[in-house]
Write an enzyme that holds these catalytic residues in place. Structure first.
Site, mmCIF file in Angstrom:
data_model
loop_
_atom_site.group_PDB
_atom_site.id
_atom_site.type_symbol
_atom_site.label_atom_id
_atom_site.label_comp_id
_atom_site.label_asym_id
_atom_site.label_seq_id
_atom_site.Cartn_x
_atom_site.Cartn_y
_atom_site.Cartn_z
ATOM 1 N N TYR A 134 -5.265 0.752 9.112
ATOM 2 C CA TYR A 134 -6.403 1.079 8.246
ATOM 3 C C TYR A 134 -7.711 0.708 8.937
ATOM 4 O O TYR A 134 -8.490 -0.092 8.437
ATOM 5 C CB TYR A 134 -6.261 0.392 6.886
ATOM 6 C CG TYR A 134 -5.136 0.972 6.072
ATOM 7 C CD1 TYR A 134 -5.271 2.219 5.465
ATOM 8 C CD2 TYR A 134 -3.919 0.314 5.953
ATOM 9 C CE1 TYR A 134 -4.230 2.782 4.745
ATOM 10 C CE2 TYR A 134 -2.871 0.874 5.231
ATOM 11 C CZ TYR A 134 -3.037 2.102 4.631
ATOM 12 O OH TYR A 134 -1.999 2.667 3.931
ATOM 13 N N GLU A 186 5.882 9.779 2.952
ATOM 14 C CA GLU A 186 5.534 8.432 2.495
ATOM 15 C C GLU A 186 4.559 8.481 1.321
ATOM 16 O O GLU A 186 3.509 9.118 1.410
ATOM 17 C CB GLU A 186 4.923 7.606 3.624
ATOM 18 C CG GLU A 186 4.686 6.150 3.255
ATOM 19 C CD GLU A 186 4.302 5.302 4.452
ATOM 20 O OE1 GLU A 186 4.463 4.061 4.364
ATOM 21 O OE2 GLU A 186 3.845 5.847 5.467
ATOM 22 N N ASP A 217 5.677 0.271 3.227
ATOM 23 C CA ASP A 217 5.872 -0.959 3.987
ATOM 24 C C ASP A 217 5.708 -2.165 3.068
ATOM 25 O O ASP A 217 5.616 -2.025 1.846
ATOM 26 C CB ASP A 217 4.884 -1.028 5.157
ATOM 27 C CG ASP A 217 3.440 -0.796 4.698
ATOM 28 O OD1 ASP A 217 3.104 -1.197 3.565
ATOM 29 O OD2 ASP A 217 2.649 -0.220 5.459
ATOM 30 N N ASP A 239 0.801 -1.222 0.000
ATOM 31 C CA ASP A 239 0.000 0.000 0.000
ATOM 32 C C ASP A 239 0.834 1.272 0.000
ATOM 33 O O ASP A 239 0.429 2.298 -0.535
ATOM 34 C CB ASP A 239 -0.942 0.021 1.203
ATOM 35 C CG ASP A 239 -0.195 0.229 2.515
ATOM 36 O OD1 ASP A 239 0.588 -0.659 2.893
ATOM 37 O OD2 ASP A 239 -0.382 1.285 3.154
#
Length: 480
Positions: free
Chosen positions: A224, A458, A76, A73
């Protein structure tokens, strides 16, 4: 807000934003290329981001299931199906709305969609049992490893009749339904397979209702968590199924459950409310007045000059909403107003925000363009927030694969502790994750090029996915 204040506000924006032209076609190419850097699984022979290699090849094998493929995603190495599915939905919607403007990039966009849907088909291959995540997130986030080296647990997590997760199941259904439309004219057989699976997954989401937070809370939160409930995903999935099938059952479902819609201003991987209202304008069906009214309110709420504004703007003109990775809002909301501008053009109408404030399609196109140009470098820092676009972009993004040397350069295994030296270093990343759009600047337009500040540095798939459609639009409307 008085007209004098409005004029002053717009003048300030014009003064602080660096005026420059942008190559939207180049940015589009790069925005799609980014998804190749996020791929998990066995990479194809036509992989263009060649510093990335095969990874996650044993995903699912511990339980006898093939769960290879899909996307990481962000920075990571976990596959979170909730934001991944939203990203695929938005990629497919980008193709549906703006594919005609993509030129040679259209096939690459379809490849990006298919990399996701192939994985989602695997994750939903068992009736009434859906895999929604691969990878133990806490161990993964505590390690700085290349995906090619990762040796943390690749635990699969699933929902079922007894342990439901309506929001993630309905989002998967939306992704498969939207993708079936995207492939309708290039791979009809695959399109049929996608819509059949979408219908089955939606039925599961609707019949076995429940929050996936309750089922998988220790593993999906705080990464999430679902904050908006699952009603928005059920309507979102039904709306996409109606658009894909034109079966009245799905439209009746949307109308019957419209009262469950929440805040019309929100849209992103967790909240689909504004997206539902805008999507309905593209359905050209009856009983759509309520949704169009809310879509009008949503569009008005983004205008800097609107007294009902629901977003803040930085001195340099970037829209802000609460939460991290702010550019996810700038790209997703820009996508929606561009889609809505098409509806306004087709219906030959403008939006009355107040008695004295009316906005036509051109005003919303202008708004979206201001956000795109800011992201690409027309901002007080003159910094492109897309990696690889222009000569001035973030060098220290929060991304494991990009930070660590590629296997081509460093073939030896780098373990969890070995990667820490790279994450802590102030050196630029070893590999360029071309096309990645980072979380973006602070509200005062400053940006520390520091991978430790992950809300700013990120990149994520759900920042890029709607941006693909936005860039495709401006590629063919560069004079807008």
């Amino acid at each position: 807000m008085t007209m004098k204040l409005v004029s002053f506000f717009l003048l300030v924006l014009a003064m602080v934003v660096t005026v420059r032209s942008h190559d939207y076609g180049d940015a589009l190419t790069k925005s799609i290329l980014f998804f190749e850097g996020q791929r998990s699984g066995k990479l194809p022979s036509n992989q263009r981001m060649t510093w990335r290699k095969d990874s996650g090849l044993k995903d699912g094998t511990e339980i006898g299931v093939d769960l290879t493929g899909g996307y990481y995603d962000a920075g990571d190495n976990v596959k979170f199906n909730f934001p991944m599915s939203f990203s695929i939905t938005m990629l497919a919607w980008s193709v549906i709305e703006f594919g005609d403007s993509m030129g040679s990039d259209l096939q690459h966009a379809l490849d990006a969609v298919r990399w996701g849907t192939d994985y989602l088909m695997k994750a939903t291959s068992f009736p009434d049992f859906i895999y929604v995540q691969v990878g133990e997130p806490y161990n993964d986030h505590n390690c700085w490893e290349r995906p090619e080296d990762m040796d943390t647990a690749r635990t699969p997590y699933a929902i079922s009749k007894q342990f439901p997760g309506s929001e993630v199941a309905a989002e998967i259904a939306a992704a498969l339904a939207a993708s079936s439309i995207a492939f309708r004219y290039t791979d009809f057989s695959y399109s049929v397979d996608l819509i059949r699976r979408a219908r089955r997954v939606f039925d599961f989401a609707d019949q076995y209702r429940g929050f996936y937070n309750d089922t998988l809370q220790p593993w999906v939160c705080p990464f999430y968590c679902d904050f908006s409930g699952y009603q928005d995903e059920l309507l979102w999935g039904a709306a996409w199924l109606y658009r894909a099938t034109l079966k009245s059952f799905y439209w009746d479902y949307v109308v019957k459950n419209a009262h469950n819609l929440g805040n019309y201003n929100e849209f992103g991987w967790d909240n689909k409310n504004a997206g539902i209202n805008v999507l309905v304008t593209r359905l050209k069906t009856s009983n759509a007045d309520l949704f169009i009214e809310n879509a009008d309110k949503f569009a008005c709420s983004l205008l800097p000059e609107s007294p009902a504004r629901s977003v803040e703007y930085s001195p340099g003109g970037l829209m802000f909403k609460d939460g991290g990775s702010n550019l996810q809002h700038a790209t997703a909301l820009s996508f929606l107003v561009l889609v809505y501008s098409r509806y306004l053009e087709e219906s030959k109408r403008e939006v009355s925000c107040t008695c004295s404030l009316k906005a036509d399609k051109n005003r919303f196109i202008q708004l979206a363009k201001s956000q795109v140009d800011y992201i690409l470098g027309s901002n007080p820092l003159g910094l492109s927030y897309m990696v690889g676009y222009s000569g001035n972009f973030p060098q220290r993004i929060h991304h494991r694969a990009s930070t660590l040397p590629s296997i081509d350069k460093h073939p030896d295994f780098i373990d969890c502790n070995g990667g820490k030296a790279y994450s802590d270093s102030n050196n630029p990343n070893a590999n360029e994750l071309t096309g990645a759009v980072v979380g973006g600047p602070f509200k005062n337009d400053t940006y520390p090029d520091d991978r430790v500040n992950f809300p700013q540095s990120e990149p994520t798939t759900y920042i890029n996915a709607p941006f693909v459609g936005v860039l495709a639009f401006f590629k063919s409307h560069s004079s807008s």
